[in-house]
Enzyme design. Structure first.
Site, mmCIF file in Angstrom:
data_model
loop_
_atom_site.group_PDB
_atom_site.id
_atom_site.type_symbol
_atom_site.label_atom_id
_atom_site.label_comp_id
_atom_site.label_asym_id
_atom_site.label_seq_id
_atom_site.Cartn_x
_atom_site.Cartn_y
_atom_site.Cartn_z
ATOM 1 N N GLY A 52 0.805 -1.203 0.000
ATOM 2 C CA GLY A 52 0.000 0.000 0.000
ATOM 3 C C GLY A 52 0.845 1.262 0.000
ATOM 4 O O GLY A 52 0.406 2.321 -0.441
ATOM 5 N N PHE A 53 2.087 1.175 0.488
ATOM 6 C CA PHE A 53 2.976 2.327 0.550
ATOM 7 C C PHE A 53 3.547 2.687 -0.813
ATOM 8 O O PHE A 53 3.979 3.812 -1.046
ATOM 9 C CB PHE A 53 4.138 2.029 1.497
ATOM 10 C CG PHE A 53 5.012 0.888 1.020
ATOM 11 C CD1 PHE A 53 6.078 1.127 0.181
ATOM 12 C CD2 PHE A 53 4.727 -0.411 1.386
ATOM 13 C CE1 PHE A 53 6.867 0.095 -0.277
ATOM 14 C CE2 PHE A 53 5.515 -1.459 0.939
ATOM 15 C CZ PHE A 53 6.585 -1.210 0.102
ATOM 16 N N ASP A 94 7.320 2.138 13.652
ATOM 17 C CA ASP A 94 6.893 0.881 13.048
ATOM 18 C C ASP A 94 8.029 -0.146 13.102
ATOM 19 O O ASP A 94 8.376 -0.756 12.094
ATOM 20 C CB ASP A 94 6.438 1.118 11.602
ATOM 21 C CG ASP A 94 5.615 -0.044 11.046
ATOM 22 O OD1 ASP A 94 5.062 -0.822 11.857
ATOM 23 O OD2 ASP A 94 5.523 -0.168 9.810
#
Length: 421
Positions: free
Chosen positions: A170-171, A295
């Site tokens: 998704g990044f 993260d």
């Protein structure tokens, strides 16, 4: 035996994609749906792979899990807005970049804080988080010319040769590549402009709105000929439709999951200790530069292998923020690494969050599965730590995974823990 399907990065010279089943817990797993609504399989690998022989990529569980998030909102003691927004925090006066969000290169580590001061700062934080619009208070030190952006695709294509796709999500996408003039291996990351957060920085004497990930990578970039735990940003191209980051690509390297499984189903305690020590030192370094990764997980830790002691490297600062002692109120990077305080209160502090995520990573490499699979376990259940581990190792893990952020160890305390000495 139940198995929880995890998605991890398979690395040779850089992570690539594959799938396998990895045991997630000795307990029956429940409520293991992802943010997309997909239910992971709870069965053995269909390809007959032996548990521990992994070429995988950890399945990210988004903190936007709507059904579970709805249940948690009712339990929060002091809820604040947790919707995603562009956020750039002003570092507190104790950070070394002078208390502004502009880029300042830090030449020495943050001094050691007393435990009392740390506890007081955790209990009385400000609830105000500044956005990118207010990050322009004071320009920081000017960056050198080789840190400047390029806005031409022709310039990118003239300098770099792009190869195979390594990972896509998704990044954006990451490709293997080489720098044409010296054939240096690089990783080329493409991110659509629609996904870019920006902040104000002083570049070559001129204040510009640059991508936040670029700003964070520049802050952790090694000084001169020094080294850094973070993979180095070599170049970047801010194009109309996308951002292209040119990153150091250590060769050879494996992501932490692949490295773990190349050594066996789990790592031996002594080897896990070596990695833990490097991670603690590296995270202290990152924080000393005024950066909060946000993260820390198995996917984002590379092990650079070679003739010497394996070296830990951190990748993907795309979920990061500037370090502050104030509360953060946006969602954390990956669901199963999320802290209890986020689910309970909708906020979290930087250092306790980093320590929690470190604890989850170390638990996984020592046990072969993640300690928690859903918010209920994260909030209420104690980690099922193996009795086969030494007393000090168990103590280290427990001090990282304490439910209360105020009581959780600091990175500096962990550095001096008996297990690492």
């Amino acid at each position: 035996m139940n198995h929880y399907r995890l998605r991890v990065m398979d690395s040779k010279s850089w992570p690539t994609t594959g799938t396998v089943q990895v045991r997630a817990s000795r307990r029956q797993l429940t409520d293991c749906h992802s943010g997309s609504g997909e239910t992971p399989g709870l069965s053995r690998p269909s390809d007959g792979a032996v548990f521990g022989e992994i070429k995988t990529r950890i399945k990210s569980k988004s903190t936007s899990d709507e059904s579970e998030e709805g249940q948690m909102k009712g339990r929060r003691r002091t809820c604040t807005s947790a919707e995603d927004h562009i956020e750039t925090f002003r570092p507190s006066s104790s950070t070394e970049d002078g208390g502004t969000c502009t880029l300042t290169i830090i030449r020495k580590r943050k001094s050691k804080e007393t435990e009392g001061t740390r506890k007081r700062s955790r209990k009385t934080p400000s609830h105000q988080a500044t956005t990118e619009a207010s990050s322009i208070d004071k320009p920081g030190t000017s960056l050198s010319a080789n840190s400047a952006t390029h806005d031409s695709r022709a310039a990118f294509e003239g300098k770099y040769e792009e190869g195979e796709l390594l990972v896509e999500g998704g990044f954006g996408s990451v490709f293997a590549g080489n720098r044409k003039d010296d054939n240096l291996p690089v990783a080329i990351k493409h991110v659509l402009q629609i996904n870019i957060k920006r902040t104000s920085m002083l570049l070559d004497g001129e204040t510009s709105m640059i991508p936040l990930e670029v700003a964070l990578l520049l802050k952790v970039k090694p000084i001169g000929a020094g080294t850094s735990v973070a993979v180095t940003l070599l170049d970047w191209f801010d194009l109309d439709d996308e951002l292209i980051l040119i990153l150091e690509r250590p060769v050879p390297c494996l992501d932490l999951i692949d490295y773990m499984n190349s050594r066996g189903p789990t790592l031996q305690e002594q080897e896990a200790k070596t990695i833990a020590k490097q991670l603690v030192d590296g995270l202290i370094e990152v924080h000393s530069r005024g950066v909060f990764h946000r993260d820390i997980k198995l996917d984002n830790i590379l092990i650079q292998t070679g003739p010497d002691v394996p070296r830990v490297r951190l990748i993907d600062f795309g979920c990061g923020a500037f370090l502050t002692e104030r509360m953060y109120t946006t969602k954390q990077g990956t669901y199963v690494y999320t802290t209890p305080e986020w689910f309970l209160d909708g906020w979290y502090w930087a250092e306790p969050t980093t320590v929690w995520q470190l604890g989850v990573v170390l638990f996984a490499i020592l046990h072969g599965y993640l300690p928690f699979s859903n918010s209920t376990e994260i909030i209420y259940r104690n980690p099922d730590i193996s009795d086969c581990l030494s007393f000090y190792c168990q103590s280290f893990l427990l001090s990282c995974l304490i439910k209360s952020p105020e009581a959780r160890s600091t990175l500096e305390t962990l550095r001096h823990h008996p297990w690492l000495i």
